[in-house]
Design a protein around this motif. Structure first.
Motif, PDB file in Angstrom:
ATOM      1  N   ALA A 176       0.746  -1.133  -0.044  1.00 11.00           N
ATOM      2  CA  ALA A 176       0.070   0.043   0.051  1.00 11.00           C
ATOM      3  C   ALA A 176       0.943   1.167   0.005  1.00 11.00           C
ATOM      4  O   ALA A 176       0.510   2.049  -0.586  1.00 11.00           O
ATOM      5  CB  ALA A 176      -1.022   0.069   1.109  1.00 11.00           C
ATOM      6  N   LEU A 177       2.036   1.078   0.641  1.00 11.52           N
ATOM      7  CA  LEU A 177       2.804   2.498   0.911  1.00 11.52           C
ATOM      8  C   LEU A 177       3.454   2.837  -0.548  1.00 11.52           C
ATOM      9  O   LEU A 177       3.638   3.646  -1.054  1.00 11.52           O
ATOM     10  CB  LEU A 177       3.840   2.076   1.996  1.00 11.52           C
ATOM     11  CG  LEU A 177       4.765   3.378   2.432  1.00 11.52           C
ATOM     12  CD1 LEU A 177       4.047   4.455   3.031  1.00 11.52           C
ATOM     13  CD2 LEU A 177       5.920   3.028   3.060  1.00 11.52           C
ATOM     14  N   VAL A 180       0.090   2.157  -3.968  1.00 11.24           N
ATOM     15  CA  VAL A 180      -1.174   2.679  -3.904  1.00 11.24           C
ATOM     16  C   VAL A 180      -1.059   4.200  -3.907  1.00 11.24           C
ATOM     17  O   VAL A 180      -0.463   4.719  -2.788  1.00 11.24           O
ATOM     18  CB  VAL A 180      -2.066   2.051  -2.847  1.00 11.24           C
ATOM     19  CG1 VAL A 180      -3.311   2.914  -2.916  1.00 11.24           C
ATOM     20  CG2 VAL A 180      -2.465   0.577  -3.012  1.00 11.24           C
ATOM     21  N   ARG A 183      -4.729   7.990  -1.200  1.00 12.88           N
ATOM     22  CA  ARG A 183      -4.520   8.021   0.263  1.00 12.88           C
ATOM     23  C   ARG A 183      -5.860   7.320   1.023  1.00 12.88           C
ATOM     24  O   ARG A 183      -5.417   6.680   2.095  1.00 12.88           O
ATOM     25  CB  ARG A 183      -4.360   9.549   0.662  1.00 12.88           C
ATOM     26  CG  ARG A 183      -4.153   9.711   2.152  1.00 12.88           C
ATOM     27  CD  ARG A 183      -3.960  11.089   2.490  1.00 12.88           C
ATOM     28  NE  ARG A 183      -2.891  11.776   1.851  1.00 12.88           N
ATOM     29  CZ  ARG A 183      -2.408  12.870   1.783  1.00 12.88           C
ATOM     30  NH1 ARG A 183      -3.292  13.761   2.801  1.00 12.88           N
ATOM     31  NH2 ARG A 183      -1.339  13.491   1.291  1.00 12.88           N
ATOM     32  N   LYS A 186      -5.113   3.663   0.592  1.00  6.70           N
ATOM     33  CA  LYS A 186      -3.977   3.516   1.576  1.00  6.70           C
ATOM     34  C   LYS A 186      -4.679   3.107   3.110  1.00  6.70           C
ATOM     35  O   LYS A 186      -4.255   2.245   3.805  1.00  6.70           O
ATOM     36  CB  LYS A 186      -2.902   4.432   1.596  1.00  6.70           C
ATOM     37  CG  LYS A 186      -1.914   4.404   0.249  1.00  6.70           C
ATOM     38  CD  LYS A 186      -0.938   5.375   0.597  1.00  6.70           C
ATOM     39  CE  LYS A 186      -0.123   5.425  -0.701  1.00  6.70           C
ATOM     40  NZ  LYS A 186       0.832   6.452  -0.310  1.00  6.70           N
ATOM     41  N   THR A 190      -4.404  -0.551   4.969  1.00  5.58           N
ATOM     42  CA  THR A 190      -3.648  -0.672   5.985  1.00  5.58           C
ATOM     43  C   THR A 190      -4.503  -1.125   7.317  1.00  5.58           C
ATOM     44  O   THR A 190      -4.231  -1.997   8.049  1.00  5.58           O
ATOM     45  CB  THR A 190      -3.082   0.658   6.407  1.00  5.58           C
ATOM     46  OG1 THR A 190      -2.161   0.908   5.142  1.00  5.58           O
ATOM     47  CG2 THR A 190      -2.082   0.508   7.663  1.00  5.58           C
ATOM     48  N   ILE A 247       1.979   8.908   2.809  1.00  3.03           N
ATOM     49  CA  ILE A 247       1.056   7.930   3.253  1.00  3.03           C
ATOM     50  C   ILE A 247       0.118   8.458   4.128  1.00  3.03           C
ATOM     51  O   ILE A 247      -1.083   7.966   4.157  1.00  3.03           O
ATOM     52  CB  ILE A 247       1.512   6.679   3.970  1.00  3.03           C
ATOM     53  CG1 ILE A 247       0.580   5.575   4.303  1.00  3.03           C
ATOM     54  CG2 ILE A 247       2.366   7.177   5.133  1.00  3.03           C
ATOM     55  CD1 ILE A 247       1.100   4.330   5.137  1.00  3.03           C
TER      56      ILE A 247
END
Length: 248
Positions: A176-177, A180, A183, A186, A190, A247
């Motif tokens: 994801a960091l 993706v 935001r 993410k 997460t 992120i």
């Protein structure tokens, strides 16, 4: 005056020479980590050590409180402890990993750190590797404490489940960091992992608990090793990936 023009082979040779001299030799993952440690130093890589210690103590107290109080959850189904370990094992890793990014945002140093020789994401990759080692040690002690309160628990199986959960989440977190861009997505990826497992655990979903118990220790070991390999590969990507959106 006649000038002899170089042929295509000579042109290519000269271009390759210029590019090689200009870019220099590409560092390996291990060399990059070693040079980062030597050039920056452990003091500045972990300049927020007090916050990290506080985070470890806070998360530990919360997680251990559930284990110690037998009447909260596990009196009816002792096997639910495996589901609990699978759910909470990545929490400490997540808390420590995002701490540096949050501090950088609050101190308004994020943009400056992104322009340094080692940007914030490269330093975070180094820190995450250290955090994963800390979490392995923490999980081993945490699982041992659980087996002391609940003798029916298989320590080896519980430990492997916690490690598999840790590196499965770590792999998803790094994906994801690095990959993706949105935001909100993410955040969803997460926090969704922990939130989804936590809901299943709190609601006492029998299928979820039975599934974690029926999977053999050998399968969990394969999952743990496989996710560890992918995790290290994603760390390498994070080390060399410079043009990343925040992120947070």
């Amino acid at each position: 005056m006649k000038v002899n023009m170089p042929n295509e082979k000579e042109i290519k040779s000269e271009i390759d020479f210029i590019v090689t001299q200009g870019l220099g030799k590409r560092e390996s993952f291990y060399s990059c980590l070693k040079n980062m440690y030597r050039q920056i130093g452990i003091r500045y890589l972990f300049r927020d050590e007090l916050e990290i210690i506080f985070t470890i103590l806070l998360v530990s107290s919360i997680l251990f409180s559930v284990i110690i109080d037998r009447n909260i959850y596990f009196s009816e189904n002792i096997k639910a402890i495996y589901a609990y370990l699978f759910t909470v094992s990545p929490i400490l890793y997540l808390s420590m990993s995002i701490l540096n990014l949050i501090i950088a945002k609050q101190n308004k140093t994020y943009e400056v750190e992104m322009t340094c020789k080692y940007n914030i994401y490269q330093i975070s990759a180094f820190r995450m590797l250290v955090f994963s080692i800390i979490c392995i040690l923490f999980n081993s002690f945490f699982v041992y404490a659980a087996t002391c309160f609940y003798e029916d628990i298989n320590y080896l199986k519980a430990f492997v489940i916690s490690i598999a959960s840790l590196f499965l989440f770590s792999t998803i977190f790094l994906f994801a960091l690095a990959k993706v861009k949105n935001r909100s997505i993410k955040y969803f990826i997460t926090l969704g992992w922990i939130g989804f497992n936590l809901i299943l655990f709190i609601l006492k979903v029998d299928f979820y608990i039975q599934l974690l118990n029926k999977v053999s220790i050998y399968t969990w070991t394969i999952v743990a090793i496989g996710s560890l390999i992918i995790y290290v590969k994603n760390l390498k990507t994070l080390i060399v990936f410079r043009n990343m959106e925040g992120i947070i």
